[in-house]
Design an enzyme around this catalytic site. Structure first.
Site, PDB file in Angstrom:
ATOM      1  N   ASP A   1      39.129  37.254  43.059  1.00 15.69           N
ATOM      2  CA  ASP A   1      38.535  37.828  41.860  1.00 15.69           C
ATOM      3  C   ASP A   1      37.111  37.309  41.733  1.00 15.69           C
ATOM      4  OD1 ASP A   1      38.857  39.269  39.229  1.00 15.69           O
ATOM      5  OD2 ASP A   1      38.319  37.283  38.488  1.00 15.69           O
TER       6      ASP A   1
ATOM      7  N   ASP B   1      41.196  34.199  35.765  1.00 17.62           N
ATOM      8  CA  ASP B   1      40.630  34.686  37.025  1.00 17.62           C
ATOM      9  C   ASP B   1      41.634  34.546  38.169  1.00 17.62           C
ATOM     10  OD1 ASP B   1      38.343  35.201  35.643  1.00 17.62           O
ATOM     11  OD2 ASP B   1      37.267  33.416  36.361  1.00 17.62           O
TER      12      ASP B   1
ATOM     13  N   GLU C   1      38.678  43.198  44.466  1.00 21.36           N
ATOM     14  CA  GLU C   1      38.486  44.329  43.564  1.00 21.36           C
ATOM     15  C   GLU C   1      37.351  45.207  44.085  1.00 21.36           C
ATOM     16  OE1 GLU C   1      38.069  44.417  38.960  1.00 21.36           O
ATOM     17  OE2 GLU C   1      38.955  42.523  39.556  1.00 21.36           O
TER      18      GLU C   1
END
Ligand SMILES: [Zn+2]
Length: 214
Positions: A25, A205, A109
């Site tokens: 992340d 996170d 991501e």
């Protein structure tokens, strides 16, 4: 004269020495939070040198344009910009090398950095809100070099026989990495993830990173 010769050679398929996978992340508070709990602090290279840069630019504005001193000062500013870029790139390479050496498969991501750093001021028809805060965040986002980081991770994993998988960023921040429960209430604060369904508690996170690899 130059002669260029191109050959094709079959290489044995590379097999990554590791068999683990990890979700990554990317953020501003943590540069990267891994689903295995490892976090990397950001270096904020531009932030670090921005006062020095502003001072150098003010000094330039006081000098006579195109004079010898003006040229000298101009060169100083260019060197500072170069230093910032080198610091950032060095950090990105060290981090992407470390991750690609230890993990065979990396989930990240699929960030649209360009969208995230869209103009804070907005347009005349649609003026932006919290312009100052957003401009600050934009500066932080662009200072991170996420796009370049993902590019490095991709080719370095490929070299070693690993694989990078981009995951569409849907609710990763609100979804429990253990049971999959989705709720805004799972995020009592920016830093904490606390699942309302199963009670799983983790740094937000780290949870988001774990969510990607499940
Ligand atoms: Zn849960």
């Amino acid at each position: 004269w130059y002669v260029s010769v191109q050959v094709e050679q079959a290489l044995p398929e590379r097999v990554h020495p590791s068999t683990t996978d990890v979700g990554v992340d990317l953020g501003v508070a943590n540069f990267a939070a891994l689903s295995n709990g490892i976090t990397y602090d950001p270096i904020n290279a531009y932030r670090k040198y921005q006062d020095q840069l502003a001072r150098a630019q003010r000094a330039l504005s006081r000098k006579v344009k195109c004079s010898a001193n003006w040229r000298k000062q101009k060169r100083k500013i260019q060197q500072l910009h170069h230093k910032i870029a080198c610091c950032r790139l060095d950090f990105l390479h060290k981090t992407s090398t470390a991750i690609s050496e230890n993990q065979a498969m990396v989930f990240v991501e699929d960030l649209q950095v360009r969208n995230m750093s869209r103009s804070a001021a907005g347009t005349a028809d649609d003026p932006g809100r919290n312009v100052r805060a957003k401009a600050g965040l934009n500066k932080s986002i662009l200072d991170q070099g996420w796009g370049e980081f993902v590019r490095q991770l991709d080719y370095k994993l490929d070299w070693r026989g690993g694989m990078l998988i981009k995951v569409p960023p849907h609710y990763t921040s609100q979804t429990c990495s253990v049971c999959g429960h989705v709720s805004p209430a799972n995020r009592p604060t920016q830093a904490v993830f606390h699942c309302q369904a199963c009670g799983h508690t983790e740094h937000a996170d780290t949870n988001a990173a774990g969510r990607m690899s499940t």
